[in-house]
Design a protein around this motif. Structure first.
Motif, PDB file in Angstrom:
ATOM      1  N   MET A 282       0.689  -1.354   0.038  1.00  0.00           N
ATOM      2  CA  MET A 282      -0.083   0.123  -0.032  1.00  0.00           C
ATOM      3  C   MET A 282       0.834   1.239   0.096  1.00  0.00           C
ATOM      4  SD  MET A 282      -3.286  -0.716   2.527  1.00  0.00           S
ATOM      5  CE  MET A 282      -4.850  -1.174   1.547  1.00  0.00           C
ATOM      6  N   SER A 283       2.152   1.146   0.003  1.00  0.00           N
ATOM      7  CA  SER A 283       3.061   2.338   0.195  1.00  0.00           C
ATOM      8  C   SER A 283       2.534   3.382  -1.068  1.00  0.00           C
ATOM      9  CB  SER A 283       4.640   2.057  -0.365  1.00  0.00           C
ATOM     10  OG  SER A 283       4.665   1.030   0.751  1.00  0.00           O
ATOM     11  N   VAL A 284       2.548   2.843  -2.150  1.00  0.00           N
ATOM     12  CA  VAL A 284       2.251   4.040  -3.531  1.00  0.00           C
ATOM     13  C   VAL A 284       0.958   3.454  -4.075  1.00  0.00           C
ATOM     14  CG1 VAL A 284       4.592   4.954  -3.724  1.00  0.00           C
ATOM     15  CG2 VAL A 284       3.919   2.611  -4.904  1.00  0.00           C
ATOM     16  N   LEU A 285       0.172   2.807  -3.216  1.00  0.00           N
ATOM     17  CA  LEU A 285      -1.266   2.284  -4.048  1.00  0.00           C
ATOM     18  C   LEU A 285      -2.004   3.352  -4.606  1.00  0.00           C
ATOM     19  CD1 LEU A 285      -2.584  -0.444  -4.523  1.00  0.00           C
ATOM     20  CD2 LEU A 285      -3.920   0.234  -2.489  1.00  0.00           C
ATOM     21  N   VAL A 286      -2.230   4.467  -4.021  1.00  0.00           N
ATOM     22  CA  VAL A 286      -3.145   5.607  -4.948  1.00  0.00           C
ATOM     23  C   VAL A 286      -2.555   6.020  -5.933  1.00  0.00           C
ATOM     24  CG1 VAL A 286      -4.559   6.043  -2.706  1.00  0.00           C
ATOM     25  CG2 VAL A 286      -2.271   7.409  -3.202  1.00  0.00           C
ATOM     26  N   LYS A 287      -1.220   5.988  -5.839  1.00  0.00           N
ATOM     27  CA  LYS A 287      -0.645   6.595  -7.485  1.00  0.00           C
ATOM     28  C   LYS A 287      -0.667   5.260  -8.502  1.00  0.00           C
ATOM     29  CE  LYS A 287       3.206   8.301  -5.388  1.00  0.00           C
ATOM     30  NZ  LYS A 287       4.264   9.273  -5.650  1.00  0.00           N
ATOM     31  N   ALA A 288      -0.704   4.127  -7.959  1.00  0.00           N
ATOM     32  CA  ALA A 288      -0.484   3.047  -8.702  1.00  0.00           C
ATOM     33  C   ALA A 288      -2.050   2.573  -9.399  1.00  0.00           C
ATOM     34  CB  ALA A 288       0.068   1.993  -8.118  1.00  0.00           C
ATOM     35  N   ARG A 289      -3.180   3.406  -9.123  1.00  0.00           N
ATOM     36  CA  ARG A 289      -4.427   3.014  -9.685  1.00  0.00           C
ATOM     37  C   ARG A 289      -5.028   4.223 -10.350  1.00  0.00           C
ATOM     38  NH1 ARG A 289      -2.502  -0.812  -8.541  1.00  0.00           N
ATOM     39  NH2 ARG A 289      -3.275  -2.736  -7.053  1.00  0.00           N
ATOM     40  N   GLY A 290      -5.432   4.172 -11.654  1.00  0.00           N
ATOM     41  CA  GLY A 290      -6.100   5.253 -12.229  1.00  0.00           C
ATOM     42  C   GLY A 290      -7.417   5.731 -11.726  1.00  0.00           C
ATOM     43  N   GLY A 291      -7.424   6.869 -11.429  1.00  0.00           N
ATOM     44  CA  GLY A 291      -8.557   7.533 -10.603  1.00  0.00           C
ATOM     45  C   GLY A 291      -8.038   7.700  -9.070  1.00  0.00           C
ATOM     46  N   GLY A 292      -6.814   7.100  -8.743  1.00  0.00           N
ATOM     47  CA  GLY A 292      -6.162   7.644  -7.285  1.00  0.00           C
ATOM     48  C   GLY A 292      -7.040   7.559  -6.324  1.00  0.00           C
ATOM     49  N   VAL A 293      -7.189   8.521  -5.371  1.00  0.00           N
ATOM     50  CA  VAL A 293      -7.990   8.495  -4.332  1.00  0.00           C
ATOM     51  C   VAL A 293      -9.284   8.227  -4.318  1.00  0.00           C
ATOM     52  CG1 VAL A 293      -6.384   9.647  -2.737  1.00  0.00           C
ATOM     53  CG2 VAL A 293      -7.809  11.039  -4.149  1.00  0.00           C
ATOM     54  N   ASP A 294      -9.965   8.842  -5.467  1.00  0.00           N
ATOM     55  CA  ASP A 294     -11.317   8.798  -5.879  1.00  0.00           C
ATOM     56  C   ASP A 294     -11.652   7.276  -5.924  1.00  0.00           C
ATOM     57  OD1 ASP A 294     -11.884  11.146  -5.525  1.00  0.00           O
ATOM     58  OD2 ASP A 294     -11.569  11.780  -7.811  1.00  0.00           O
ATOM     59  N   TYR A 295     -10.439   6.620  -6.636  1.00  0.00           N
ATOM     60  CA  TYR A 295     -11.007   5.058  -6.977  1.00  0.00           C
ATOM     61  C   TYR A 295     -11.027   4.272  -5.737  1.00  0.00           C
ATOM     62  CZ  TYR A 295      -9.844   0.411  -8.678  1.00  0.00           C
ATOM     63  OH  TYR A 295      -9.761  -0.845  -8.834  1.00  0.00           O
ATOM     64  N   ILE A 296      -9.903   4.249  -5.076  1.00  0.00           N
ATOM     65  CA  ILE A 296      -9.765   3.778  -3.661  1.00  0.00           C
ATOM     66  C   ILE A 296     -10.926   3.939  -2.544  1.00  0.00           C
ATOM     67  CG2 ILE A 296      -8.282   3.380  -1.650  1.00  0.00           C
ATOM     68  CD1 ILE A 296      -6.807   2.440  -3.972  1.00  0.00           C
ATOM     69  N   TYR A 297     -11.302   5.242  -2.781  1.00  0.00           N
ATOM     70  CA  TYR A 297     -12.393   5.626  -1.744  1.00  0.00           C
ATOM     71  C   TYR A 297     -13.735   4.962  -2.146  1.00  0.00           C
ATOM     72  CZ  TYR A 297     -16.132   8.800   0.303  1.00  0.00           C
ATOM     73  OH  TYR A 297     -17.174   9.498   0.982  1.00  0.00           O
ATOM     74  N   SER A 298     -13.930   4.885  -3.366  1.00  0.00           N
ATOM     75  CA  SER A 298     -14.998   4.150  -3.987  1.00  0.00           C
ATOM     76  C   SER A 298     -15.007   2.898  -3.934  1.00  0.00           C
ATOM     77  CB  SER A 298     -15.173   4.428  -5.563  1.00  0.00           C
ATOM     78  OG  SER A 298     -15.052   5.991  -5.632  1.00  0.00           O
ATOM     79  N   LEU A 299     -13.874   2.245  -4.129  1.00  0.00           N
ATOM     80  CA  LEU A 299     -13.620   0.714  -4.220  1.00  0.00           C
ATOM     81  C   LEU A 299     -14.180   0.192  -2.593  1.00  0.00           C
ATOM     82  CD1 LEU A 299     -11.905  -1.673  -6.008  1.00  0.00           C
ATOM     83  CD2 LEU A 299     -10.748  -1.312  -3.751  1.00  0.00           C
ATOM     84  N   LEU A 300     -13.727   1.001  -1.660  1.00  0.00           N
ATOM     85  CA  LEU A 300     -14.074   0.363  -0.382  1.00  0.00           C
ATOM     86  C   LEU A 300     -15.563   0.454  -0.308  1.00  0.00           C
ATOM     87  CD1 LEU A 300     -11.281   2.461   1.581  1.00  0.00           C
ATOM     88  CD2 LEU A 300     -11.291  -0.314   1.274  1.00  0.00           C
ATOM     89  N   GLN A 301     -16.422   1.327  -0.820  1.00  0.00           N
ATOM     90  CA  GLN A 301     -17.826   1.198  -0.585  1.00  0.00           C
ATOM     91  C   GLN A 301     -18.515   0.701  -1.970  1.00  0.00           C
ATOM     92  OE1 GLN A 301     -18.743   5.552   0.924  1.00  0.00           O
ATOM     93  NE2 GLN A 301     -16.788   5.922   0.346  1.00  0.00           N
ATOM     94  N   GLY A 302     -17.774   0.088  -2.747  1.00  0.00           N
ATOM     95  CA  GLY A 302     -18.535  -0.665  -3.735  1.00  0.00           C
ATOM     96  C   GLY A 302     -18.807  -1.719  -3.712  1.00  0.00           C
ATOM     97  N   TYR A 303     -19.079  -2.602  -2.581  1.00  0.00           N
ATOM     98  CA  TYR A 303     -19.421  -4.091  -2.557  1.00  0.00           C
ATOM     99  C   TYR A 303     -20.681  -3.926  -2.574  1.00  0.00           C
ATOM    100  CZ  TYR A 303     -14.802  -5.454  -1.269  1.00  0.00           C
ATOM    101  OH  TYR A 303     -13.340  -5.679  -1.550  1.00  0.00           O
ATOM    102  N   GLU A 304     -21.209  -4.852  -3.485  1.00  0.00           N
ATOM    103  CA  GLU A 304     -22.534  -5.295  -3.622  1.00  0.00           C
ATOM    104  C   GLU A 304     -22.902  -6.497  -4.010  1.00  0.00           C
ATOM    105  OE1 GLU A 304     -23.835  -2.633  -7.211  1.00  0.00           O
ATOM    106  OE2 GLU A 304     -24.117  -0.847  -5.980  1.00  0.00           O
ATOM    107  N   ASP A 305     -24.264  -6.608  -3.942  1.00  0.00           N
ATOM    108  CA  ASP A 305     -24.510  -8.185  -4.534  1.00  0.00           C
ATOM    109  C   ASP A 305     -24.398  -8.261  -5.985  1.00  0.00           C
ATOM    110  OD1 ASP A 305     -25.232  -9.017  -1.905  1.00  0.00           O
ATOM    111  OD2 ASP A 305     -27.150  -8.520  -2.016  1.00  0.00           O
ATOM    112  N   ALA A 306     -23.689  -9.419  -6.602  1.00  0.00           N
ATOM    113  CA  ALA A 306     -23.442  -9.537  -7.811  1.00  0.00           C
ATOM    114  C   ALA A 306     -24.841  -9.384  -8.841  1.00  0.00           C
ATOM    115  CB  ALA A 306     -22.777 -10.994  -8.144  1.00  0.00           C
ATOM    116  N   PRO A 307     -24.964  -8.712  -9.848  1.00  0.00           N
ATOM    117  CA  PRO A 307     -26.125  -8.652 -10.684  1.00  0.00           C
ATOM    118  C   PRO A 307     -26.732 -10.021 -11.058  1.00  0.00           C
ATOM    119  CG  PRO A 307     -24.157  -7.639 -11.967  1.00  0.00           C
ATOM    120  CD  PRO A 307     -23.940  -8.273 -10.622  1.00  0.00           C
TER     121      PRO A 307
END
Lengths: 420, 266
Positions: free
Chosen positions: B145-170
């Motif tokens: 996780m040292s440079v994780l936010v820089k290693a993902r397109g979308g950066g902080v918004d992506y990590i922030y969303s991912l943590l809240q993005g769990y849903e039941d599969a369609p």
């Protein structure tokens, strides 16, 4: 300007200058007669010198802390970013500096295309410029490999693999380039060595580029030959120095915004993932400044021909002075060429965009059309245009815009006497 | 006047090309499947700074939740007390470090030994190596996780969303054993089960530990971990740009003065 010409007064100074006239070289540089109508597009030569020096100085500093080893490169970059005093600043200047360098060189090249600066008698300046541009691409590509992130590794794999397209010896060449059977530590160390060498080659070529420039002198927006020195020129110092300085400062403000406020926006996120030969990134894309050529490479279905097309796209520029048959330099007096110039610029930008998109469907089709147009521009449109285009009358001098001039001073003089 | 208009036009052309380049680069970098959640990050903008409370809470989330699987191998305990970071007091940082154990050695007898971590130690890793991490996580390596936010397109918004993005599969989507559905994950399939749930931990400062709150705090902490010098970068950047602008104005007027000697336009 001879009133403030510098002559060494001390004994040592005289002794030295008699043997190597380095001290009085400054006189040539300060007095150098420069057309007084140069616009701001002409300031990018100075800006590029600044970029080169910046890259060399920051690069030297980075090299003191960077470790060129496949197991330690990524970590050493993080060490620079975290623990080296102002290491983050130096690295961000260096990485964004590469982008700024290319931004400036593209403006410099397209300025030359617009005002016909590559035409006689400036072909050698132009060709040296193209060699510098090629070396810049090599240096930038190898520099991008050094952090040993995912894009570093896979970019290096893709680009070096291009050489395997060469018939018969291709595979052997690739193994030779890698120093093994895949991109690995030997590849990294040799890329580091070459990345360190190339800027100094560029520096040497820049000296030749400027030397060659100082023989005929600068082209200018009107594109005519001028008498030097004359009412049409100003001495380089202080006029051009202060103007270049002003433009450089404006450029530095843009540069600073990238370095301090969005230092990673031009890079790819995947390069913050350490290189992993077992995991291929979803899309392998080069840095933005190589995208147009990447699009050309991918738009040809055959690998060998793709490589040939990509290389030709660059090398075709070297013979541009002979492809452009028009005697008139500046696009200001070439109404048709002016239009094709803007179409070419749009074409290159489109190619750049397509290079960033996956090579499929509509993207691929557009890239193919744009590639075809790129070559059409240089191989058909330019040679034909020189003969067919009806150019506007060119002024005889910058200060006295008498019409009926010619880009060639001798012809202009001839016409002048003929008119009398 | 006409010259000035032309100059402004040229400048606009140049800046739009610059904007296009930036757009193409960023656009191609972020392959997002769903529109990311946005929140007001305190560290964005010209004067952006980290929210000290969020960093300290974020460290708590990291250490109590994430750190059981995710390493942070480029960050040292001393960093937690440094300026521009969570800024724990020295005593707090020493206590934090001492609560971890590291293997050191060899000692004079040639034996390895275990000791409490010191300020100079890097964050202790949850697994010995990548293989061990994969073995413990069904074959998937929990990324460092040292440079994780820089290693993902979308950066902080992506990590922030991912943590809240769990849903039941369609309906119609079958997930393998140990795979979870996340609407922000690339391909929507993720090996990590939802790491956060309301009140999974208790914040020391009394902030209510909702999933949203914890996501924001831990993402702020990750941003700092990836860019520990962000605050000084912003501060220096502002000074540098003001300095450049003033110098540019001065040089502009000097240029006008010098060029007034010749009949020409600058």
């Amino acid at each position: 300007m001879s009133d403030h010409e510098y002559t060494p007064t001390s004994k040592v100074g005289k002794w030295f200058n008699d043997r190597l006239p380095l001290l009085t070289l400054a006189n040539h540089l300060t007095d150098y007669p420069t057309p007084k109508n140069l616009n701001y597009w002409w300031t990018f030569g100075g800006i590029l010198t600044f970029c080169l020096i910046t890259q060399i100085v920051t690069g030297l500093t980075l090299a003191m802390h960077y470790i060129a080893h496949a197991d330690m490169a990524f970590e050493s970059v993080e060490h620079i970013m975290r623990d080296v005093n102002y290491g983050w600043l130096i690295r961000y200047i260096h990485s964004n500096g590469a982008s700024m360098f290319f931004l400036a060189v593209y403006i410099h090249i397209f300025r030359s295309l617009f005002y016909g600066s590559y035409k006689s008698p400036r072909e050698i300046i132009w060709i040296i410029g193209i060699i510098i541009y090629l070396l810049m691409m090599a240096a930038a590509f190898m520099g991008y490999v050094l952090p040993w992130g995912q894009m570093s590794f896979w970019g290096a794999t893709v680009i070096t693999n291009l050489f395997s397209a060469i018939p018969l010896v291709g595979e052997g060449i690739v193994t030779w380039l890698w120093g093994g059977y895949s991109v690995d530590n030997p590849t990294l160390t040799r890329f580091f060595t070459l990345h360190y060498l190339i800027p100094f080659l560029i520096l040497g070529l820049v000296v030749l580029h400027i030397w060659a420039l100082h023989v005929p002198g600068n082209n200018n927006p009107v594109g005519i030959d001028i008498k030097k020195p004359s009412k049409d020129t100003v001495p380089f110092h202080p006029y051009i120095v202060i103007k270049d300085g002003f433009a450089l400062l404006m450029f530095m403000i843009v540069f600073a915004f990238f370095v301090f406020y969005s230092p990673n926006i031009l890079g790819h996120a995947d390069n913050y993932i350490e290189a992993n030969p077992m995991v291929t990134p979803a899309h392998i894309v080069p840095e933005w400044y190589l995208l147009p050529f990447y699009a050309i490479l991918r738009s040809v279905p055959d690998k060998l021909l793709g490589v040939v097309a990509m290389l030709s796209a660059i090398l075709i520029l070297a013979v541009l002075p002979w492809l452009d048959t028009s005697k008139i330099r500046s696009a200001v007096f070439r109404p048709l060429y002016k239009q094709f110039y803007w179409i070419l610029l749009a074409d290159v930008l489109i190619l750049g965009y397509m290079g960033a998109m996956p090579a499929e469907g509509l993207y691929l089709l557009i890239a193919r059309v744009a590639t075809a147009y790129y070559f059409l521009h240089f191989l058909v449109i330019l040679p034909v245009l020189g003969f067919k285009e009806k150019t506007l009358p060119v002024p005889l001098s910058i200060t006295e815009p008498v019409l009926g001039g010619s880009p060639n001073l001798a012809t202009a003089k001839h016409n002048e006497s003929f008119d009398k | 006047m006409k010259v000035l208009i032309n100059k402004v036009k040229n400048l606009i052309k140049l800046l739009s090309i610059l904007a296009l380049i930036t757009f193409v680069t960023t656009h191609s970098n972020s392959a997002e499947s769903a529109k990311l959640l946005k929140t007001d990050w305190s560290f964005k903008g010209l004067f952006g700074k980290f929210d000290r409370g969020a960093l300290q809470r974020g460290y708590q989330v990291y250490t109590e939740v994430c750190a059981s699987c995710h390493s942070m191998k480029y960050v040292s305990y001393r960093n937690l007390g440094e300026k521009g970071g969570p800024e724990f007091t020295e005593a707090e940082v020493k206590a934090i470090a001492a609560s971890f154990e590291v293997t050191d050695g060899p000692n004079a007898d040639g034996e390895m030994f275990v000791r409490p971590a010191k300020l100079s130690d890097k964050f202790v890793m949850p697994y010995e190596n990548v293989k061990a991490a994969q073995a413990a996580n069904g074959g998937a390596y929990p990324p460092d996780m040292s440079v994780l936010v820089k290693a993902r397109g979308g950066g902080v918004d992506y990590i922030y969303s991912l943590l809240q993005g769990y849903e039941d599969a369609p309906s119609g989507m079958t997930l393998d054993e140990g795979v979870h559905y996340n609407k922000y994950m690339y391909g929507n399939k993720i090996m990590m089960s939802a790491p956060l749930s309301d009140d999974i931990l208790e914040y020391g400062d009394g902030t209510k530990a909702t999933v949203e709150q914890m996501s924001k705090d831990v993402t702020t902490f990750l941003m700092w971990a990836a860019e520990p010098h962000l605050e000084s970068r912003h501060q220096m950047g502002f000074k540098a740009i003001i300095y450049l602008i003033i110098l540019t104005i001065l040089v502009y007027f000097s240029m006008k003065k010098i060029w007034s000697r010749v009949k020409s336009e600058v």
